[in-house]
Every structure is written in structure tokens, then in C-alpha cells.
Write an enzyme that holds these catalytic residues in place. Sequence first.
Site, mmCIF file in Angstrom:
data_model
loop_
_atom_site.group_PDB
_atom_site.id
_atom_site.type_symbol
_atom_site.label_atom_id
_atom_site.label_comp_id
_atom_site.label_asym_id
_atom_site.label_seq_id
_atom_site.Cartn_x
_atom_site.Cartn_y
_atom_site.Cartn_z
ATOM 1 N N HIS A 104 3.763 0.551 6.372
ATOM 2 C CA HIS A 104 2.734 -0.354 5.856
ATOM 3 C C HIS A 104 1.939 -1.018 6.976
ATOM 4 O O HIS A 104 0.889 -1.627 6.722
ATOM 5 C CB HIS A 104 3.380 -1.419 4.974
ATOM 6 C CG HIS A 104 2.461 -1.949 3.916
ATOM 7 N ND1 HIS A 104 1.119 -1.620 3.851
ATOM 8 C CD2 HIS A 104 2.677 -2.796 2.862
ATOM 9 C CE1 HIS A 104 0.561 -2.221 2.828
ATOM 10 N NE2 HIS A 104 1.487 -2.952 2.207
ATOM 11 N N ASP A 115 -2.198 1.413 4.047
ATOM 12 C CA ASP A 115 -2.268 0.452 2.952
ATOM 13 C C ASP A 115 -1.846 1.117 1.643
ATOM 14 O O ASP A 115 -1.776 2.349 1.537
ATOM 15 C CB ASP A 115 -3.680 -0.106 2.816
ATOM 16 C CG ASP A 115 -4.085 -0.932 4.031
ATOM 17 O OD1 ASP A 115 -3.186 -1.516 4.669
ATOM 18 O OD2 ASP A 115 -5.294 -0.969 4.355
#
Length: 467
Positions: free
Chosen positions: A438, A442
Amino acid sequence: MLSSIRRRVANGASSSPILGPLFYRASTPRDYSTARNEIILLARGCGTGQNFGHCILLGHSVNLRPTREFRVSFQSEPSMSMLSRPFSSDSGDLVDAVVPFMGESISDGTLATFLKKPGDFVQVDEPIAQVETDKVTIDVASPEAGVIQKFVANEGDTVEPGTKIAVISKSSEGIAHVAPSEETSKKAAPPAPPEEKTEEKSKPVPEAAPVSAKPKAPSPPPPKQSATEPQLPPKERERRVPMTRLRKRVATRLKDSQNTFALLTTFNEVDMTNLMKLRSEYKDAFAEKHGVKLGLMSGFVMAAVSGLQNQPIINAVIDGDDIIYRDYIDISIAVGTPKGLVVPVIRNADKMNFADIETEINTLAKKANDGSISIDEMAGGTFTISNGGVYGSLLSTPIINPPQSAILGMHSIISRPMVVGGEIVPRPMMYIALTYDHRLIDGREAVFFLRRIKDVVEDPRRLLLDI
């Protein structure tokens, strides 16, 4: 033949005597000149004069400071040949088996097991031992045909490239050196059992005493203590086995992945009806033309290639403060083997078709299972696919394979009721999971990528039309 040899003594240290009849005396500084036209020069390390390397020039005067004069008297020529014979024979009969080069990224390994025993005859390049590294198992081959005389390393030792592990005799003399030791060891073994028998005979005697003591003390406290204290299993029912280097490496990499990446997993489900129908209709023709069976993995690899092309960030990686985008796609396929998890790589998967992918997967899987896969075949990779469905996994969250940024998890195909066209019908469904870093990726890109996998698998015609 008589010769005179001089050697300057450094710092007043005396030289060691040489072999053979030797007469020496100390002399004061004086001039020395040769009276004959012949003189024997003994080079350093040759025969019995191995410690002397100074030459005496013919016809010249030599003025030496405090010296020690040695007069060497050699016997007949047959005695000289007897002295040199063992030296030459020892140097040519024995050869060493050493650990080979194991790869640029591997500096050492563990000597896992010996495939031969002392006294066994081996051929040239025949494996005699196996060295286990962090990634693969490497064979140590015999450099010459002969008999294993002895092992100079033990199983479990840490060895480096070039480490000697065995001595091999190219002649049959090695058997004579090994066989007696084996016979003596076999002869020395029998005395042990009688000691065990004597111990066993001595054990029943103390056992008879407790039997007579039991009726004297039938007290209730022991059951109360056993009720309050936990009953632990005996240590004899436990086994302690050291971890293999491959298992250590896998554990380290997976823990580093958890400590480094911001792991997040998103899920989706795929209707496998069309892909399974495509496989059942064309598997015979496919195998007849290409010589390999048509599986489901090639469809997911093609779908992953399409998804990586649509979402290049999934194929990228963080390097310090930079992002490296790869314009090539190397798909890693996780394969479980009896020794541990290995991840062979399909190079340039974006330039392959179904037949090329299936052929490469079968080749790499066979090498991984029989332990012949090389380090180069597992190095690199930009994206990983793990198929836990072959073991019956319904749903899981795979861990990223460093230094990649994402991994796709496949699972088992289960027939479940689904709503299709307003009707409830049974469909073969599979859960798929995408674990991603992450920090770089995204949720939007991750969901779009997983959605692309779903669309291509459910309708493979999209690959033909590139839509």
C-alpha cells in the site's frame, strides 16, 4: 660423488640437517675455489637438498663471512631413486573433491548428506554429496574416477566454494586403506551389545525392590498431587530437527516482507465456466499439436499479463526514494516442494502464448520437484502467482515475495449458487486475492487490476480482441 654446498646462516640460526649420510664441520672465513669442473646444484625443494638453494659458480672464488660448510656424501644411484619415488607417487594418486561454485549471491552452504561411503567406487562427475543453500541444493561431483578414501568434512558443516570434503584415490590402493578400517570397526562393534545385556540384567534387580515397597506405602497424596500439577507429555515423544537452510531463508524473507511492506489484501470471485469450457473443448487438439496439456494456470498468467499492462504500477517497485517501472513482465510461479517453497520465473511472459506458458510451467515444475532447478531460474520476477487451490484452499491472504510489490492468490473451484440472468444456477466459482504494498499501490489500482483478472478469465475472448 662428493660435492660441497655452502649456505649463509642468517642471524646466527643453524640450518636443519638433510637426509642421507651427512658430514659437516664449522670453518673460519676462507677462500674457496672449485678444484673440479663438475658440481651438483641442488634446487630448493628437490630431493634431499630441499632446504638449500644457493649455487656455487665454477671457476670463481667465493669469500663468505661466518659460514657453516656442509659436505654431503651420496651413496650409489639406486638409493637416490628410492628416496624420490614416494614423493612422486603420492602427488599423482590422490585427488580432492571440493565444493563447486554455488552462485553469485551464495557465499556458503550446509553439507546436507553424503551420497556415497568411504570405499565406494565413483565415476567422473558422479555426485558424492549434496550441499544445501538458501535457494537450491547443489551436488558435489567427483573430479576423477576412483575410490573414496576418506571424508574430511561432516554432515551439517558450513562449507564454502572450494572447501575440500573428500579424498579420492585414482588407483585401487584406496580400497586397501578403507577396507581394514571398516573391518576393524565392525569387529569393534560386537563388544557393545554384551554391556547392554549386562545392564539389562542388572535392571530387573532394582525393579524387584520397588515391588516389595509398594504395599508398604499405599498413601493417597500422589493422586492429589497429580490432580493439582499439570500432566506434561514425556520428552521421549518429542523430536527436535534443525531447520533446513531453504526453510530458514523462506522464513526470513516472509518476515522481512511483513516488517517492510504495508500489506493489504483485496478479494474478488471469478466464474470459471467459460475458461473450463474452453479447456474441455480444445484440450485434446491442444495436446496433440503442442505436446503439452492445457491447464488453467496459463489462462491466469495471460490474465495477469493483461492486468499488469493496464496497471503498470502493479509491476513497479520502490527503490529508496524512487519508483522503478519495469517495461518487461516476468511472472513468478510459487511451487511447493517436499524441501520447501520455491518460485521459478517465466521470463518475458508478455511475449508468450498459451502453449509457451504451459510448456515453461511444466519444465520448471519438474525441475523444482526433483531439485535440479538452478538459481538463475528463480532469480528476478516482477509479479507472483500462488495457487493454493491445488491443496484445497478456499480463501487466503498471500504474502508478497520481496522485492516485488504484489502477489495474486488463486484458490479452489467450488460450485456455488449464483444469480445469472435473474435465475439462480450452480456455477464453478473461485475466490481470488491480491495482496499489494500500500506504500506504492492505492486501492483503486489494486481493484482495477483484480477486476481485469476477473473479466479476462470469465471471457477469454477479450485477449483476442484486446478489450
